[in-house]
Design an enzyme around this catalytic site. Sequence first.
Site, PDB file in Angstrom:
ATOM      1  N   LYS A  66      52.260  38.769  31.939  1.00 49.67           N
ATOM      2  CA  LYS A  66      52.109  38.505  33.224  1.00 49.67           C
ATOM      3  C   LYS A  66      50.109  38.349  33.953  1.00 49.67           C
ATOM      4  O   LYS A  66      49.892  38.494  33.092  1.00 49.67           O
ATOM      5  CB  LYS A  66      52.472  39.399  34.495  1.00 49.67           C
ATOM      6  N   ARG A 168      58.170  51.370  44.405  1.00 48.74           N
ATOM      7  CA  ARG A 168      58.411  49.261  44.892  1.00 48.74           C
ATOM      8  C   ARG A 168      59.457  48.800  44.348  1.00 48.74           C
ATOM      9  O   ARG A 168      60.645  48.760  46.207  1.00 48.74           O
ATOM     10  CB  ARG A 168      56.992  49.070  43.790  1.00 48.74           C
ATOM     11  N   TYR A 306      20.772  38.381  48.463  1.00 48.53           N
ATOM     12  CA  TYR A 306      21.219  38.948  49.704  1.00 48.53           C
ATOM     13  C   TYR A 306      20.602  39.990  50.620  1.00 48.53           C
ATOM     14  O   TYR A 306      20.927  41.007  49.875  1.00 48.53           O
ATOM     15  CB  TYR A 306      22.138  38.487  50.006  1.00 48.53           C
TER      16      TYR A 306
END
Length: 455
Positions: A66, A168, A306
Site C-alpha cells: 500500500k 478501525r 527561519y
Amino acid sequence: MGVMTLNAAPRLEFSSELGESNYKRACREYPGQVLVDLAVMKRNMEHLVDVCGGAHSGTAVMGVVKADAYGHGLIPSALAALAGGATWLGTAQPREALLLRKAGIGPDRCHILTWLYNGTAAPFEDLIASDIDISVGSLAGIEALAAAARKLGKTARVHVKVDTGFGRNGFTPEAFDDALDLLGRFKAEGAIEIIGQWSHLAVADMPKQPVFVSSTDRQIANFEEFSLRMHEAGLSPQIRHLANTAATLTRPAIHYDLTRPGIGLYGYEPDPSMGTPSKYALTPAMSLQAQLATVKHLEAGHGISYGRTYLTEQETSAAVMPLGYADGIHRSASGSDVEGSLGQEHLGGPIRVMTTAGPRLVRVSGRVCMDQCVLDLHGDADQLGVHEGDTVLLFGPGRGEEQCEPTADDWARAAGTICYEIFTCLRSRIPRLYLHAQTALPAQDLGMLDPRSLL
Ligand SMILES: *Cc1c(COP(=O)(O)O)cnc(C)c1O
C-alpha cells in the site's frame, strides 16, 4: 570538470553503462535520489517466507504494498516481493490494487487483496473483473459489492474484516449478526464467495510490554470467537489472516493461513523497541541521498534558517542540502540549539557527510525549509574537504547514527514519528532508482519497470 567530489553513500554497483547513465541523468534532474535495492527486498521476503515455515508450510505470505509500497515504488516492490516468494499482494486503496493488475501482474501469479474504500463509490466492478479480493466491513459495503457482482455476473471474492479490538475497520461483535445474515444471503445467491476472515492487530509491535501482550492475546481470542460465529452461520472462510510484520516475527502461533508483512519487506522492524532490523535478519532496502548545494563559511553566532532557532557556536562552514519539507523531509526534524531563539536544543535529522579524514555525522541545523535545509559542518569545509556537489547520505541500510550510518529509524526519532512515515512522505519529485532489478527479478518482469529507473 569541477573539483573532485566526495561520496558518503555506499558505492553503487551499476548493471551496465545504461544504468550508470540513468544515474547521472537522475542526478542532473534532481539533487536528491531514493535508491531501492530490489535484491535486498527480495531477500527480506524470502526470509519472511522462511519465518512462516517455507513455501509448503500452509502459511502463505502477502507483500503489503500500500501507499506506493511504503514510498518504495509500487510495481518494482510488488515484483521483488513475488520474486521472494510472496503469493499475495495487498493494498489499502483499490486504485493501487488495480494498478498492479494493469501493470501485468495477473491472477495466475498472485492473489491481490484491497480493503479501504467508500462503499457507495468504490470501483467494485473493476475490482471483481480484475480478480481482486475485496474486504468488507460494513453493511453498505456488502450491499454495493453484491450489486456490482450481480451486474457483472461474476462472483466477488470477499474477506470479512472483523474488529477484534483495533477500533478501525471491520464488524464489531455486536454488529456481526446482521453482517452474517447479509453475507449468507448474497453467498446463497452466488454473488459473493467467502474467501477470508481477517483482522488487524493494534499493539503487536510492543512485545516487551505485558499490557500490550495481553491486549494482543485478547484480540486473538476475539478473532477465534468470530471464526466460531462464521462457522455456525455456515460461512466458514477458506483462509484466516491476522499477522502484520510484528506478529509474523514474534507470534508464530497466529500465522494462520496467511501473514501480511509490510515494513518487514522494506527491511525494518515495526518499532525500535523491538531492536534493530539485523536482529530479525532484515535489511533496509531504501537509501536516501542528496548532493550538496552551496558550501560556505559562517561567523560564530550566525543564525541559520527561519526563526533563528540555531546559532553557530563557533566559526564554521555550513552546507545547503537541497531537500526540504516539500520533499517529505519532516519539519519536525529541524535542529535548534540553546543559543537560538527557542533557547533549547533539539537534535536535527542526522546526515552522513564524507570528509578527507573519513565520514562524519552532521545534523539539520535550524529549520527545515520547503526545498532545503542547512547543515552545520562543525569545521572548515576546505580543511574537511567538503564541497558543493558532494553526495551525502540521509539514511541507508546502516548500523545507526552512533556508527555514523544513519537509518530511517534515526530520522523517525529526530522527527518524532515512525520510520513508516519517513518513507511514505518522500515525494514523487525525488527520483526512485532501482538496484539489482536484473538479478532479483525474472527477465520477463523487467518490461514492467520504467527502464530509466534501473541502475
Ligand atoms: C499496513 C498493514 C499491514 C502491514 O503492517 P506492517 O506493520 O507494515 O507489517 C498489515 N495489515 C493491514 C491491514 C495493514 O493495513
